[in-house]
Write a protein that holds these residues in place. Sequence first.
Motif, PDB file in Angstrom:
ATOM      1  N   GLY A 267      51.685  23.452  59.281  1.00 24.74           N
ATOM      2  CA  GLY A 267      51.331  24.590  58.449  1.00 24.74           C
ATOM      3  C   GLY A 267      52.555  25.293  57.909  1.00 24.74           C
ATOM      4  N   THR A 268      52.456  26.616  57.777  1.00 21.53           N
ATOM      5  CA  THR A 268      53.517  27.387  57.146  1.00 21.53           C
ATOM      6  C   THR A 268      54.502  27.987  58.140  1.00 21.53           C
ATOM      7  OG1 THR A 268      52.090  29.361  57.191  1.00 21.53           O
ATOM      8  CG2 THR A 268      52.019  27.972  55.210  1.00 21.53           C
ATOM      9  N   LEU A 269      54.255  27.795  59.430  1.00 20.45           N
ATOM     10  CA  LEU A 269      55.137  28.376  60.434  1.00 20.45           C
ATOM     11  C   LEU A 269      56.514  27.724  60.345  1.00 20.45           C
ATOM     12  CD1 LEU A 269      54.912  30.496  62.722  1.00 20.45           C
ATOM     13  CD2 LEU A 269      54.534  28.597  64.308  1.00 20.45           C
ATOM     14  N   SER A 270      57.573  28.525  60.393  1.00 16.65           N
ATOM     15  CA  SER A 270      58.926  27.998  60.272  1.00 16.65           C
ATOM     16  C   SER A 270      59.280  27.137  61.481  1.00 16.65           C
ATOM     17  CB  SER A 270      59.930  29.154  60.155  1.00 16.65           C
ATOM     18  OG  SER A 270      59.995  29.881  61.367  1.00 16.65           O
ATOM     19  N   SER A 271      60.279  26.271  61.306  1.00 20.97           N
ATOM     20  CA  SER A 271      60.698  25.375  62.381  1.00 20.97           C
ATOM     21  C   SER A 271      61.179  26.147  63.595  1.00 20.97           C
ATOM     22  CB  SER A 271      61.808  24.444  61.870  1.00 20.97           C
ATOM     23  OG  SER A 271      61.334  23.623  60.840  1.00 20.97           O
ATOM     24  N   ARG A 272      61.918  27.246  63.366  1.00 15.63           N
ATOM     25  CA  ARG A 272      62.431  28.035  64.477  1.00 15.63           C
ATOM     26  C   ARG A 272      61.297  28.703  65.250  1.00 15.63           C
ATOM     27  NH1 ARG A 272      67.489  29.768  65.358  1.00 15.63           N
ATOM     28  NH2 ARG A 272      67.971  27.720  64.510  1.00 15.63           N
ATOM     29  N   LYS A 273      60.297  29.243  64.523  1.00 12.26           N
ATOM     30  CA  LYS A 273      59.152  29.856  65.193  1.00 12.26           C
ATOM     31  C   LYS A 273      58.323  28.806  65.927  1.00 12.26           C
ATOM     32  CE  LYS A 273      58.675  33.890  62.152  1.00 12.26           C
ATOM     33  NZ  LYS A 273      57.800  34.586  61.169  1.00 12.26           N
ATOM     34  N   SER A 274      58.252  27.603  65.376  1.00 15.58           N
ATOM     35  CA  SER A 274      57.559  26.508  66.044  1.00 15.58           C
ATOM     36  C   SER A 274      58.264  26.133  67.343  1.00 15.58           C
ATOM     37  CB  SER A 274      57.479  25.292  65.115  1.00 15.58           C
ATOM     38  OG  SER A 274      56.892  24.201  65.763  1.00 15.58           O
ATOM     39  N   ALA A 275      59.599  26.176  67.337  1.00 10.58           N
ATOM     40  CA  ALA A 275      60.364  25.885  68.545  1.00 10.58           C
ATOM     41  C   ALA A 275      60.099  26.925  69.616  1.00 10.58           C
ATOM     42  CB  ALA A 275      61.862  25.834  68.211  1.00 10.58           C
ATOM     43  N   VAL A 276      60.017  28.182  69.216  1.00  8.95           N
ATOM     44  CA  VAL A 276      59.722  29.257  70.166  1.00  8.95           C
ATOM     45  C   VAL A 276      58.320  29.064  70.746  1.00  8.95           C
ATOM     46  CG1 VAL A 276      59.372  31.741  70.428  1.00  8.95           C
ATOM     47  CG2 VAL A 276      61.275  30.896  69.035  1.00  8.95           C
ATOM     48  N   ALA A 277      57.373  28.676  69.886  1.00  7.69           N
ATOM     49  CA  ALA A 277      55.995  28.461  70.342  1.00  7.69           C
ATOM     50  C   ALA A 277      55.912  27.284  71.313  1.00  7.69           C
ATOM     51  CB  ALA A 277      55.084  28.226  69.148  1.00  7.69           C
ATOM     52  N   SER A 278      56.737  26.258  71.098  1.00  4.97           N
ATOM     53  CA  SER A 278      56.686  25.076  71.961  1.00  4.97           C
ATOM     54  C   SER A 278      57.190  25.368  73.367  1.00  4.97           C
ATOM     55  CB  SER A 278      57.501  23.936  71.351  1.00  4.97           C
ATOM     56  OG  SER A 278      58.880  24.249  71.351  1.00  4.97           O
ATOM     57  N   VAL A 279      57.869  26.502  73.554  1.00  2.00           N
ATOM     58  CA  VAL A 279      58.301  26.904  74.894  1.00  2.00           C
ATOM     59  C   VAL A 279      57.094  27.037  75.811  1.00  2.00           C
ATOM     60  CG1 VAL A 279      59.370  28.768  76.233  1.00  2.00           C
ATOM     61  CG2 VAL A 279      60.401  28.043  74.082  1.00  2.00           C
ATOM     62  N   MET A 280      55.937  27.400  75.244  1.00  2.00           N
ATOM     63  CA  MET A 280      54.742  27.617  76.053  1.00  2.00           C
ATOM     64  C   MET A 280      54.334  26.355  76.804  1.00  2.00           C
ATOM     65  SD  MET A 280      53.789  30.712  76.056  1.00  2.00           S
ATOM     66  CE  MET A 280      52.170  30.462  76.798  1.00  2.00           C
ATOM     67  N   TYR A 281      54.240  25.217  76.110  1.00  2.00           N
ATOM     68  CA  TYR A 281      53.754  24.022  76.803  1.00  2.00           C
ATOM     69  C   TYR A 281      54.864  23.212  77.469  1.00  2.00           C
ATOM     70  CZ  TYR A 281      55.131  20.606  73.160  1.00  2.00           C
ATOM     71  OH  TYR A 281      55.838  19.803  72.295  1.00  2.00           O
ATOM     72  N   THR A 282      56.117  23.404  77.035  1.00  2.00           N
ATOM     73  CA  THR A 282      57.217  22.665  77.647  1.00  2.00           C
ATOM     74  C   THR A 282      57.849  23.394  78.828  1.00  2.00           C
ATOM     75  OG1 THR A 282      58.793  23.609  76.067  1.00  2.00           O
ATOM     76  CG2 THR A 282      57.817  21.488  75.498  1.00  2.00           C
ATOM     77  N   VAL A 283      57.755  24.720  78.864  1.00  2.00           N
ATOM     78  CA  VAL A 283      58.433  25.507  79.889  1.00  2.00           C
ATOM     79  C   VAL A 283      57.458  26.371  80.694  1.00  2.00           C
ATOM     80  CG1 VAL A 283      60.213  27.233  80.329  1.00  2.00           C
ATOM     81  CG2 VAL A 283      60.532  25.569  78.481  1.00  2.00           C
ATOM     82  N   VAL A 284      56.653  27.173  79.994  1.00  2.00           N
ATOM     83  CA  VAL A 284      55.807  28.153  80.679  1.00  2.00           C
ATOM     84  C   VAL A 284      54.687  27.488  81.475  1.00  2.00           C
ATOM     85  CG1 VAL A 284      54.242  30.111  80.365  1.00  2.00           C
ATOM     86  CG2 VAL A 284      56.328  29.945  78.986  1.00  2.00           C
ATOM     87  N   THR A 285      53.980  26.525  80.852  1.00  2.00           N
ATOM     88  CA  THR A 285      52.858  25.881  81.538  1.00  2.00           C
ATOM     89  C   THR A 285      53.278  25.159  82.817  1.00  2.00           C
ATOM     90  OG1 THR A 285      51.661  25.630  79.451  1.00  2.00           O
ATOM     91  CG2 THR A 285      50.961  24.240  81.283  1.00  2.00           C
ATOM     92  N   PRO A 286      54.353  24.340  82.821  1.00  2.00           N
ATOM     93  CA  PRO A 286      54.782  23.723  84.080  1.00  2.00           C
ATOM     94  C   PRO A 286      55.177  24.740  85.144  1.00  2.00           C
ATOM     95  CG  PRO A 286      55.759  22.573  82.231  1.00  2.00           C
ATOM     96  CD  PRO A 286      55.110  23.810  81.674  1.00  2.00           C
ATOM     97  N   MET A 287      55.716  25.891  84.719  1.00  2.00           N
ATOM     98  CA  MET A 287      56.087  26.927  85.677  1.00  2.00           C
ATOM     99  C   MET A 287      54.854  27.608  86.275  1.00  2.00           C
ATOM    100  SD  MET A 287      58.304  30.428  85.093  1.00  2.00           S
ATOM    101  CE  MET A 287      56.985  31.138  84.103  1.00  2.00           C
ATOM    102  N   MET A 288      53.786  27.758  85.453  1.00  2.00           N
ATOM    103  CA  MET A 288      52.598  28.472  85.900  1.00  2.00           C
ATOM    104  C   MET A 288      51.700  27.637  86.804  1.00  2.00           C
ATOM    105  SD  MET A 288      52.781  31.522  84.812  1.00  2.00           S
ATOM    106  CE  MET A 288      51.093  32.023  85.189  1.00  2.00           C
ATOM    107  N   ASN A 289      51.762  26.317  86.674  1.00  2.00           N
ATOM    108  CA  ASN A 289      50.849  25.453  87.430  1.00  2.00           C
ATOM    109  C   ASN A 289      50.856  25.700  88.937  1.00  2.00           C
ATOM    110  OD1 ASN A 289      50.017  24.329  85.060  1.00  2.00           O
ATOM    111  ND2 ASN A 289      50.977  22.339  85.366  1.00  2.00           N
ATOM    112  N   PRO A 290      52.046  25.788  89.596  1.00  2.00           N
ATOM    113  CA  PRO A 290      52.023  26.040  91.045  1.00  2.00           C
ATOM    114  C   PRO A 290      51.349  27.358  91.413  1.00  2.00           C
ATOM    115  CG  PRO A 290      54.188  25.306  90.339  1.00  2.00           C
ATOM    116  CD  PRO A 290      53.411  25.588  89.095  1.00  2.00           C
TER     117      PRO A 290
END
Length: 315
Positions: A267-290
Motif C-alpha cells: 500500500g502507501t505506507l513508507s518503507s521506514r514505517k513498514s520496518a517499524v511495523a514489522s518489529v511487532m511480528y519479528t521482535v514483540v510477538t516472540p518476546m510475548m509468547n512466554p
Amino acid sequence: MNEINPGNFSEIAEFFLLGLSEDPDLQPVLFALFLSTYLVTVLGNLVIILVIVHDSHLHTPMYFFLSNLSFVDICFTTTTIPKMLMNIQLHSKSISYTGCLTQIWFALDFLGLENGILVAMAYDRFVAICHPLRYNVIMNPKLCWLLVLLSFLISVLNAMLHTLMALRLSFCTNLEIPHFFCELAHILKLSCSDILINNILVYVVTGLLGVVPLYGIIFSYTQIVSSVLKIPSADGKYKAFSICVSHLIVVSLFYGTAFGVYLSSTGTLSSRKSAVASVMYTVVTPMMNPFIYSLRNKDMIGALRRLISRTTSFP
C-alpha cells in the motif's frame, strides 16, 4: 543506473541496513531497547523449554509443540536482532551480500516453521476438545514429530526457493535497505532485474503457506466453538475455552501483525514505517509468547515452581 553482475560476489560487496532511524541520538536508545527485548525473548523461551523438558507432567502434545515454538522464537530473533545490535555498536550499516541472503533464508525458514507449528497447535486443540476420547490415540508421539518435521521441510523448501530466485537478480548502485534486517520484499525493490517471476512466487507462496494455514486454524476453532457450545455446564465451557485462549492470543498477534506488514508493503505506507511495523511480528510477538503461555497457564506456573524448588534444594 549501472547494474552489478550477480554472479560476481566481489562486486556486490555489501548492502546497507538503514535501521529504524538514522538519528544518532536515538541509536543508544534503540540499542538498549532491542538488547533488553532480545535477552527477555531468549531467557523467557529458554525457561519454557527447560520447564517442559524437566517436568514429566508436561510431556504432552500441547507442550511438545509449545517447546518447539519457543525454540523457533529464539532462532527467529537471533537471525535479525544481533546483527542490528552489532551495527549500532560499531556505527556501521553494512551487511555482506552473502550475509544478507543468509539472513533472508533463515528468516523465511523460521517464519514458515512458526506458521506450521501454530497450525499443529490448533489441530491439537481441535482433537482435544472435539474428540477427547480419541485424543491419546490420534495425537500420538509419531504424529506430533511428523507434523513438526513436515513444517520444517516445507519452510526449508520455501526459504531455499526464494533465496535461489534472489541469487539470479542483479542490483543497481543503490544498495540501501530501509530496514533493520534483510527482508525479501526490500531486496526485490532494489533489484534492476525483471522481478515478475519473483513477485508471482511471493504471492503464490503467501497464499499457500499463509492464507491456507490460517484458514485451517479458523476452521479448527469454528469446530471447537461448536463443540464447546454443546457442553451443558458453564464450568465445562470455561475450562474448554481456557485451553485455547493462549493459543488464540499468539495466533492473533502473529497473523495480525504479519499480514498487517504484508498489506502495508503493498500500500502507501513508507518503507521506514513498514520496518517499524514489522518489529511487532519479528521482535514483540516472540518476546510475548512466554508470558502469554506461562502467566495464563496453571500447569506451567506449577511446573516452574517445582523446577525452582528442585534447583534451590541442591547445596
